[in-house]
Design an enzyme around this catalytic site. Structure first.
Site, short mmCIF file in Angstrom:
data_model
loop_
_atom_site.label_atom_id
_atom_site.label_comp_id
_atom_site.label_asym_id
_atom_site.label_seq_id
_atom_site.Cartn_x
_atom_site.Cartn_y
_atom_site.Cartn_z
N LEU A 207 46.07 31.87 9.31
CA LEU A 207 44.70 32.27 8.98
C LEU A 207 44.63 33.66 8.98
CD1 LEU A 207 43.20 29.93 11.71
CD2 LEU A 207 42.74 29.36 9.28
N HIS A 208 44.17 34.29 7.77
CA HIS A 208 44.00 35.64 7.93
C HIS A 208 42.91 36.22 7.03
CE1 HIS A 208 45.94 35.16 4.00
NE2 HIS A 208 45.63 36.27 3.80
N ARG A 209 42.15 35.34 6.46
CA ARG A 209 40.86 35.67 5.49
C ARG A 209 39.79 36.39 6.30
NH1 ARG A 209 42.72 36.06 0.73
NH2 ARG A 209 44.01 34.28 0.35
#
Ligand code: UD1
Length: 364
Positions: A207-209
């Protein structure tokens, strides 16, 4: 003098797209001089150098050393530095890949110096203008001379936007070229055992958005949902996500939970590919991982309201997910009721050959 082709690499997902093109162009040194430019958008060893080593890329010919910053700072600094490089090297062609800030910055810079630009992975659209990548995709495609697309839906998007068909070439998915080679390299490794896990027993999460991780309350909700999953999880954490987890104490002790979440730093490419091909399922908000899981036939849940890669849903193993839909989707995976999917056309490990041919043709 041979025409110089500047290949721009900037951030982690760019390296596996640039590498096959680099290696293919090296077979045509009688017709072009390929040079690598690293903007430095990703700069940690594990976000950059490791990938160069694994993918057989040389030290970049030019390193702009730009690093982190706001969108305007990052793009602005890349433009200022890249303009000098273009003026000095006078390339015949600039090749940009993907949708990161450096893609946008380098395409604009080159185009204003009348240097032809080729965009690899053109035509993808999420139609979500709150995503910085969507703005980068739209602008880069609007000004690039050659739009090299990974799939037919990308061609359709460009046609709908009125792009002349002569500018568009369907070449397939170049990231799959790198993935296919990596799978051959790492198939026999056992990276899950480093976390005390058996192959096929765990979920892999990335997850990095900004929309998922920048707001601590949102990230905490997601993390609570991960702890509720009835399977162990491996979660290699992106630096952006790490900052928020650490600042707000989210995830502390999660590796001792009944269904543990094992946090790790960013993974080298080969280790990550091994973790993916041995996963029971993948939960992600990445673009590239939606494609990699489709090619590998691994169930993928994309924690986003939309995707610029709809072919991974219509043909592949991907489904969009929300925190509310997640439990039902995971139950279907556990019950073995997930779709099989198929590999989209031209995701055949030979996209770089088609790209190199198109680049050489463009340079005359
Ligand atoms: C960028 C891309 C995104 C891509 C992602 C893959 C844009 C707009 N976003 O997002 O499309 O999916 O890369 O990873 O271009 N940082 C480090 N070390 C690094 C790199 C970054 O600590 O090596 C930190 C930066 O200091 C910054 C944060 O991570 O605070 C975000 O980096 P940035 O390059 O701005 O965007 P990403 O979130 O990585």
């Amino acid at each position: 003098m041979l025409p110089k082709f500047l290949l721009v690499a900037a951030a982690r997902p760019n390296f596996m797209k640039i590498a096959p093109i680099w290696h293919e162009l090296k077979k045509h040194l009688d017709r072009c001089e390929p040079l690598l430019v690293h903007t430095g958008q990703h700069y940690d060893k594990n976000m950059s150098d490791v990938f160069f080593e694994e993918l057989g890329l040389p030290r970049p010919h030019v390193h702009l050393g730009i690093g982190a910053g706001s969108h305007a700072e990052q793009a602005g600094q890349v433009m200022i530095a890249f303009e000098k490089v273009c003026q000095e090297l006078k390339p015949a062609l600039v090749v940009v890949v993907g949708d990161v800030n450096s893609t946008l910055a380098c395409s604009i810079t080159a185009k204003k110096l009348w240097i032809p630009v080729a965009h690899v992975e053109a035509g993808l659209r999420s139609r979500d203008w709150t995503m910085p990548e969507e703005i980068n995709r739209l602008v880069t495609d609007a000004i690039s001379d050659l739009l090299l697309t990974p799939s037919r839906d990308a061609d359709e998007n460009l046609a709908r936007e009125g792009v002349a068909p002569e500018r568009v070439r369907l070449v397939g998915n170049v990231m799959i070229d790198s993935l296919a080679l990596a799978v051959d390299r790492v198939r026999d490794r056992d990276v899950p055992s480093r976390f005390g896990l058996a192959k096929g027993s765990y979920g892999l999460v990335t997850l990095h958005r900004p929309s998922n991780v920048d707001d601590p309350a949102s990230l905490r909700r997601i993390f609570d949902a991960l702890l509720a999953v009835e399977a162990p999880i491996v979660f290699p954490v992106h630096p952006r996500t790490h900052k928020i987890l650490e600042a707000h104490g989210i995830g502390a002790g999660a590796d001792r939970a009944p269904h543990p979440v094992h946090l790790a730093g960013p993974m080298p490419y080969d280790d990550f590919v091994n973790l993916t091909l041995n996963a029971r399922f993948v939960l992600t908000d990445s673009g590239g991982i939606q494609e990699e899981t489709t090619w590998l036939g691994i169930p993928c849940l994309t924690l986003r309201p939309n995707t610029e890669r709809p072919i991974t849903v219509t043909e592949g193993t991907n489904e969009l997910a929300t925190l509310a839909s997640l439990p039902g989707q995971l139950a279907r995976i556990t019950a073995g009721q997930w779709k099989q999917g198929r590999i989209p056309d031209l995701w055949d490990g030979r996209a770089a050959e088609r790209i190199a041919a198109a680049l050489l043709e463009l340079a005359g």
